[in-house]
Design a protein around this motif. Sequence first.
Motif, PDB file in Angstrom:
ATOM      1  N   ALA A  20       0.824  -1.211   0.000  1.00  0.00           N
ATOM      2  CA  ALA A  20       0.000   0.000   0.000  1.00  0.00           C
ATOM      3  C   ALA A  20       0.855   1.257   0.000  1.00  0.00           C
ATOM      4  O   ALA A  20       0.471   2.279  -0.583  1.00  0.00           O
ATOM      5  CB  ALA A  20      -0.930  -0.004   1.206  1.00  0.00           C
TER       6      ALA A  20
ATOM      7  N   THR B  70      -0.405   3.002  -3.596  1.00  0.00           N
ATOM      8  CA  THR B  70      -1.288   4.153  -3.388  1.00  0.00           C
ATOM      9  C   THR B  70      -0.578   5.481  -3.648  1.00  0.00           C
ATOM     10  O   THR B  70      -1.206   6.542  -3.579  1.00  0.00           O
ATOM     11  CB  THR B  70      -1.862   4.161  -1.963  1.00  0.00           C
TER      12      THR B  70
ATOM     13  N   ILE C 145      -2.168   8.023  -6.127  1.00  0.00           N
ATOM     14  CA  ILE C 145      -3.064   9.110  -5.721  1.00  0.00           C
ATOM     15  C   ILE C 145      -2.266  10.378  -5.457  1.00  0.00           C
ATOM     16  O   ILE C 145      -2.654  11.485  -5.842  1.00  0.00           O
ATOM     17  CB  ILE C 145      -3.862   8.717  -4.467  1.00  0.00           C
TER      18      ILE C 145
ATOM     19  N   ILE D 266      -4.675   3.296   4.823  1.00  0.00           N
ATOM     20  CA  ILE D 266      -4.545   3.941   3.509  1.00  0.00           C
ATOM     21  C   ILE D 266      -5.254   5.291   3.497  1.00  0.00           C
ATOM     22  O   ILE D 266      -4.822   6.234   2.826  1.00  0.00           O
ATOM     23  CB  ILE D 266      -5.123   3.026   2.405  1.00  0.00           C
TER      24      ILE D 266
ATOM     25  N   LEU E  44      -5.661   1.251  -9.961  1.00  0.00           N
ATOM     26  CA  LEU E  44      -5.375   1.010  -8.546  1.00  0.00           C
ATOM     27  C   LEU E  44      -6.507   0.227  -7.879  1.00  0.00           C
ATOM     28  O   LEU E  44      -6.263  -0.747  -7.146  1.00  0.00           O
ATOM     29  CB  LEU E  44      -5.168   2.345  -7.830  1.00  0.00           C
TER      30      LEU E  44
ATOM     31  N   TYR F 163      -6.436  -3.716  -6.228  1.00  0.00           N
ATOM     32  CA  TYR F 163      -6.859  -4.097  -4.881  1.00  0.00           C
ATOM     33  C   TYR F 163      -8.018  -5.097  -4.910  1.00  0.00           C
ATOM     34  O   TYR F 163      -8.115  -5.961  -4.034  1.00  0.00           O
ATOM     35  CB  TYR F 163      -7.216  -2.860  -4.060  1.00  0.00           C
TER      36      TYR F 163
END
Length: 571
Positions: free
Chosen positions: A78, A82, A85, A248, A519, A523
């Motif tokens: 993560a 991530t 973003i 997250i 993304l 997941y």
Amino acid sequence: MTIIITLVTFVLFLLIVALYSFYKTRGVSESGVEGFFLAGRGLSGYFIAGSLLLSNLSAEQLVGLNGNAYRFDISGMAWESTAAIATIAMALFFLPRFLKRGLTTLPQFLEERFDITTRRMVSVMLLVGYAVMANPCSLYLGAITMDEIFGFQQATHFSATSTIAILSLVMGVTGGIYATAGGLKAVAISDTISGVILLIAALLIPILGLIVMGDGSFLSGAHKLLTNNPEQLNAIGGAQSTVPFSTIFTGMLCANLFYWCTNQMIIQRALGARSLAESQKGVLLAGSIKLLVPLVMVLPGIIAFNLFGHSLSNADFAYPALVKAVLPWWLTGMFAAAIFGTVTSHFNSIINSSATLFVIDLYGPISGCKDEKKLVRAGKRASIIFSMVSIVIAPLLLHSPNGIFDLMRRFTGFYSVPIIAIVLVGFLTRRVPASAAKFTLLFHIVAYGLYTFTGLNKLLSLHFIHVMGILFIVEVSMMLLLGMLKPATWQPKQVKAFPIPMEKWKYAHQASVMMIAALISIYITLSPLGIANPDGIPDCYPVLVALVWGIALMLSFWMKRRHHRTLPVST
């Protein structure tokens, strides 16, 4: 004979990178501050993406994150996946504001918005973090990888600490020469070349690992990985995981925003762009490639666990041991060179950024020096000092109790959260005074330090990433409250037209939507809704993925039509 071929290919690759970097930087003047620290503001999107990736995809991630996956689970991915973003936020929100002001360092904005003391406090925090943790970690992890590949300790019978110290010295000196001699453009070019090789090599390791798991068959190895322990592939970390999924949306978001949007080592590449469009393109391309993280940053760790079990004494040795076990001898030299390149590139990236912070934010303003040649010379001397500090600290990390990746993330919490908090407040409000920003920086160091070192982390059941998120909310709230009680009278300065094109990249929003869809799909795939289900892949999996991409395509089409409607009509 094998070791000779390995060494020859290793040295040959390093020479090619060095000579090409020298060739491409011959026309760049080092006499000026922008020439040395910002590559003359002439970087293209592809060089920015390559430099960002290799500055980020260091041994810290390759070795540390795979070690974390070997010891615990893949929830640690993560931190990296991530980041997409945060790169979107960088491209769409931060970059236009940074480039519009013609900034060389982030703290320059903090002086404009708050005061000179705030600028210097943030510069010192970043410099300490770079010299004491970021660079030593990179050197340490690179050293243990090179030792595993070449068997340096076994051949010399040195102690583990001495081996790491010697290899750290070699890599540190090489990286320091790049940063000191060539400036940012040499760093960016060497990063890009090494980055291409690194990505190829890093993608090759899990493929070869699965072939070994399958006794010569890639498909058989993949089948074993998916069916033997599918729960190992679950990226949705529970409350007891190293990275619970809920983090997250709290502290991890703050940490990634800091890293990709305000961290000098990262934003300096984007600030050296020849246009806003090229800068946005480079940042978003880097964020897109970061979505490959599960393949190269955690999958090898899971493969290593399946091959070695609990036989490794230190989880940080999982990735180097896997490389040694699966890589053909004729590729070892090239892979070693790629690892060496990523360590030295990561090192010289941080050294170049450290020198920039020192000269632009501390030495220049304090000494009153305006001579650009003297400033560049001061930056080169500072580079040597920062390099030496990092080289000395690297061997001391050998006995990190919870692995180097966990140590890094905990340490950066001291400065990542308050810096992103004051930057966001600085951009979004005019009422918050400088005293609020300075109080926030000091408050966070004390509060986070008490949590980390006094045993409060053992008394509180909250994960340290959640604590970072809570502190972010508390600190923003404090600044807003102080702004209400004692409002500032700050007014933004008139910004002169900056000498690079400021038109936005026309595909920036569509690319951002596609990155978010990718993304979410990753997941879904790495969860009980996908391949991590012990009972097999659920029937709803393809429906969910199709729904995600259907929404993404509709949004992209709407944005394209909206863009065309807002274009000026030619006459």
